[in-house]
Motif scaffolding. Structure first.
Motif, mmCIF file in Angstrom:
data_model
loop_
_atom_site.group_PDB
_atom_site.id
_atom_site.type_symbol
_atom_site.label_atom_id
_atom_site.label_comp_id
_atom_site.label_asym_id
_atom_site.label_seq_id
_atom_site.Cartn_x
_atom_site.Cartn_y
_atom_site.Cartn_z
ATOM 1 N N PRO A 1 0.829 -1.215 0.000
ATOM 2 C CA PRO A 1 0.000 0.000 0.000
ATOM 3 C C PRO A 1 0.860 1.260 0.000
ATOM 4 O O PRO A 1 1.893 1.325 0.665
ATOM 5 C CB PRO A 1 -0.811 -0.131 1.293
ATOM 6 N N TRP A 2 0.398 2.261 -0.753
ATOM 7 C CA TRP A 2 1.175 3.499 -0.896
ATOM 8 C C TRP A 2 0.222 4.667 -1.076
ATOM 9 O O TRP A 2 -0.822 4.555 -1.719
ATOM 10 C CB TRP A 2 2.107 3.421 -2.101
ATOM 11 N N ALA A 3 0.552 5.809 -0.494
ATOM 12 C CA ALA A 3 -0.162 7.066 -0.713
ATOM 13 C C ALA A 3 0.843 8.192 -0.509
ATOM 14 O O ALA A 3 1.813 8.040 0.244
ATOM 15 C CB ALA A 3 -1.336 7.213 0.259
ATOM 16 N N ILE B 1 2.195 -4.168 -8.776
ATOM 17 C CA ILE B 1 2.431 -2.786 -8.359
ATOM 18 C C ILE B 1 1.129 -2.211 -7.814
ATOM 19 O O ILE B 1 0.041 -2.527 -8.307
ATOM 20 C CB ILE B 1 2.975 -1.937 -9.531
ATOM 21 N N HIS B 2 1.228 -1.373 -6.795
ATOM 22 C CA HIS B 2 0.042 -0.810 -6.162
ATOM 23 C C HIS B 2 -0.622 0.200 -7.098
ATOM 24 O O HIS B 2 0.044 1.022 -7.724
ATOM 25 C CB HIS B 2 0.428 -0.127 -4.845
ATOM 26 N N ASP B 3 -1.972 0.134 -7.195
ATOM 27 C CA ASP B 3 -2.712 0.970 -8.144
ATOM 28 C C ASP B 3 -2.401 2.450 -7.996
ATOM 29 O O ASP B 3 -2.166 3.159 -8.979
ATOM 30 C CB ASP B 3 -4.226 0.779 -7.952
ATOM 31 N N ARG B 4 -2.430 2.932 -6.754
ATOM 32 C CA ARG B 4 -2.291 4.378 -6.559
ATOM 33 C C ARG B 4 -0.886 4.843 -6.910
ATOM 34 O O ARG B 4 -0.707 5.925 -7.497
ATOM 35 C CB ARG B 4 -2.648 4.749 -5.118
ATOM 36 N N PHE B 5 0.118 4.044 -6.558
ATOM 37 C CA PHE B 5 1.464 4.447 -6.949
ATOM 38 C C PHE B 5 1.610 4.430 -8.464
ATOM 39 O O PHE B 5 2.265 5.297 -9.046
ATOM 40 C CB PHE B 5 2.529 3.532 -6.337
ATOM 41 N N ALA B 6 0.998 3.438 -9.131
ATOM 42 C CA ALA B 6 1.102 3.341 -10.587
ATOM 43 C C ALA B 6 0.599 4.622 -11.250
ATOM 44 O O ALA B 6 1.215 5.142 -12.192
ATOM 45 C CB ALA B 6 0.326 2.131 -11.090
ATOM 46 N N THR B 7 -0.515 5.156 -10.766
ATOM 47 C CA THR B 7 -1.053 6.400 -11.313
ATOM 48 C C THR B 7 -0.136 7.582 -10.991
ATOM 49 O O THR B 7 0.153 8.417 -11.859
ATOM 50 C CB THR B 7 -2.455 6.666 -10.744
ATOM 51 N N LEU C 1 12.490 7.805 -6.375
ATOM 52 C CA LEU C 1 13.384 7.221 -5.378
ATOM 53 C C LEU C 1 13.754 8.245 -4.304
ATOM 54 O O LEU C 1 13.937 7.898 -3.140
ATOM 55 C CB LEU C 1 14.649 6.677 -6.046
ATOM 56 N N ARG C 2 13.820 9.500 -4.700
ATOM 57 C CA ARG C 2 14.191 10.549 -3.745
ATOM 58 C C ARG C 2 13.020 10.980 -2.862
ATOM 59 O O ARG C 2 13.230 11.378 -1.710
ATOM 60 C CB ARG C 2 14.704 11.782 -4.503
ATOM 61 N N ASN C 3 11.795 10.903 -3.406
ATOM 62 C CA ASN C 3 10.694 11.588 -2.737
ATOM 63 C C ASN C 3 9.501 10.734 -2.343
ATOM 64 O O ASN C 3 8.691 11.181 -1.522
ATOM 65 C CB ASN C 3 10.180 12.721 -3.651
ATOM 66 N N ASP C 4 9.361 9.543 -2.896
ATOM 67 C CA ASP C 4 8.120 8.799 -2.702
ATOM 68 C C ASP C 4 8.181 7.741 -1.611
ATOM 69 O O ASP C 4 7.182 7.083 -1.332
ATOM 70 C CB ASP C 4 7.680 8.143 -4.019
#
Length: 404
Positions: free
Chosen positions: A76-78, A333-339, A368-371
């Protein structure tokens, strides 16, 4: 420099240079990997690695590593809750990536391997490296996510190969170089509402991202997400209708769906239930379907995976049908990160300043730096050569997102 003279290695790296990596297998003989370091058409350094894994081993190891990568890309990612991996988890992935790298780049004895890999590291670390081309007869190797540092070394995200320079994966079938792209930019979209990011009313979805970028294009119908140039909803009911849709000019086709497996073949599904299989596309290779050699962005899980029929996969099949290039992922890959990552990519690629390969590299570096995630390492670009997309004026506010 030795005895006051430039070595061949120094001559090649004194100006911007590229690396070409060619991996070949034959039956069950050891894999051979040849690295050419090129400056223009003149100087060249060649490094040969002749004792890599056998073809079946490299396929299995590639699948095992992408499964490990999926543990990071699929979590999960946001933006406000990136759920970053722990240092131990990151170190474990880096070691797995370094181990796979050393398996591919092996040469006879351990001592010879160390010496030759150190030479390769010199070129990969060099400030004048501007691009990498990867040509492999084994599909789906996630070169972008491999790490060229030593096993057990401290975490260093900059030594993942995809963080060093733009990478272009060559398709296995011959294809013409993409010609000049028309200036009219309309993105063709195919997908399914089974993916959260496709729903039009979702503020975190792909259409909201297109709207923020002010990308011109046809309004997309929610149930059947493709319209013809007159704005009429197209019913892509079968594979032939899909090919008719793809015969319209779009410099970009963006596909968002879930990947499944049917009879051992990778499949993505459209809203009306049409299952698009890589081997079905491969059977149409007698005709060049696409108009204008578009970029195909497969923003779906494991878009590079191969089926059991002749290693059939989407990047190869779409390039055979006349795509200029294909962006796809190696794993879940997580949907929200993909978008989110797609929006990062398009903000660079449509600026008129960067090619597709360089835009993917820049988006990955930014991520890689920010997410707070390593998920960007699972994306790769497959084409005969790099090329640029038509540019659009980006909103001023997007400059902040691009530099973030």
């Amino acid at each position: 420099m030795a005895d006051g003279k430039f070595s061949k290695r120094d001559r090649v790296t004194i100006d911007p240079f590229k690396i070409r990596i060619a991996l070949s297998t034959r039956f069950e003989a050891p894999t051979k990997t040849v690295v050419n370091v090129l400056r223009g058409n003149d100087d060249q350094v060649t490094l040969k690695f002749e004792e890599g894994p056998r073809r079946s081993e490299i396929i299995n190891e590639s699948k095992a590593f992408t499964a490990e990568l999926a543990r990071f890309a699929g979590r999960p990612w946001a933006p406000n809750n990136p759920n970053p991996p722990t240092p131990d988890e990151t170190r474990a992935l880096q070691n797995a990536a370094a181990a796979f790298f050393l398996r591919i780049f092996r040469h006879k004895t351990d001592d010879l391997t160390v010496a030759r890999v150190n030479e390769l590291r010199y070129f990969l670390d060099h400030k004048n490296l501007i691009g990498i081309n990867f040509d492999s007869d084994v599909p789906g190797i996630p070169l972008d996510a491999l790490h060229y540092g030593a096993l057990g070394a401290a975490v260093d995200l900059q030594r993942f190969i995809g963080a060093r320079a733009p990478i272009v994966h060559a398709p296995r079938a011959d294809n013409d170089y993409p010609g000049d792209q028309e200036s009219d930019l309309r993105i063709g979209f195919l997908g399914t509402n089974g993916v959260q990011s496709v729903r039009l009313r979702n503020p975190d979805g792909i259409f909201a991202a297109f709207e923020r970028l002010k990308i011109p294009g046809e309004r997309v119908h929610e149930e059947t997400p493709l319209r013809d140039p007159q704005g009429i909803v197209m019913n892509v009911a079968d594979i032939h209708a899909l090919f008719r849709a793809w015969a319209q000019y779009r410099p970009i086709w963006h596909i968002t769906s879930h990947t499944q497996t049917r009879a051992g073949q990778p499949v993505f599904v459209l809203d009306n239930g049409l299952e698009v299989r890589a081997d079905f596309l491969n059977r149409q290779q007698g005709a060049r379907t696409f108009l204008g050699q578009p970029l195909m962005f497969l923003n779906l899980c494991a878009g590079t995976q191969s089926g059991i029929v002749d290693d059939t996969n989407f990047p190869d099949s779409l390039n055979q049908l006349g795509a200029g290039g294909v962006i796809a992922t190696h794993c879940l890959i997580h949907d929200r990160f993909a978008t989110h990552f797609a929006e990062r990519f398009y903000s660079h690629a449509l600026s008129g300043e960067l090619s597709v390969g360089k835009s993917l590299f820049r988006a990955r570096r930014d991520s890689l730096r920010n997410d707070g995630t390593l998920a960007s390492l699972c994306y790769s670009f497959h084409a005969m050569d790099d090329f640029a997309l038509p540019s659009v004026p980006l909103p001023d506010a997007q400059e902040t997102a691009r530099s973030a």
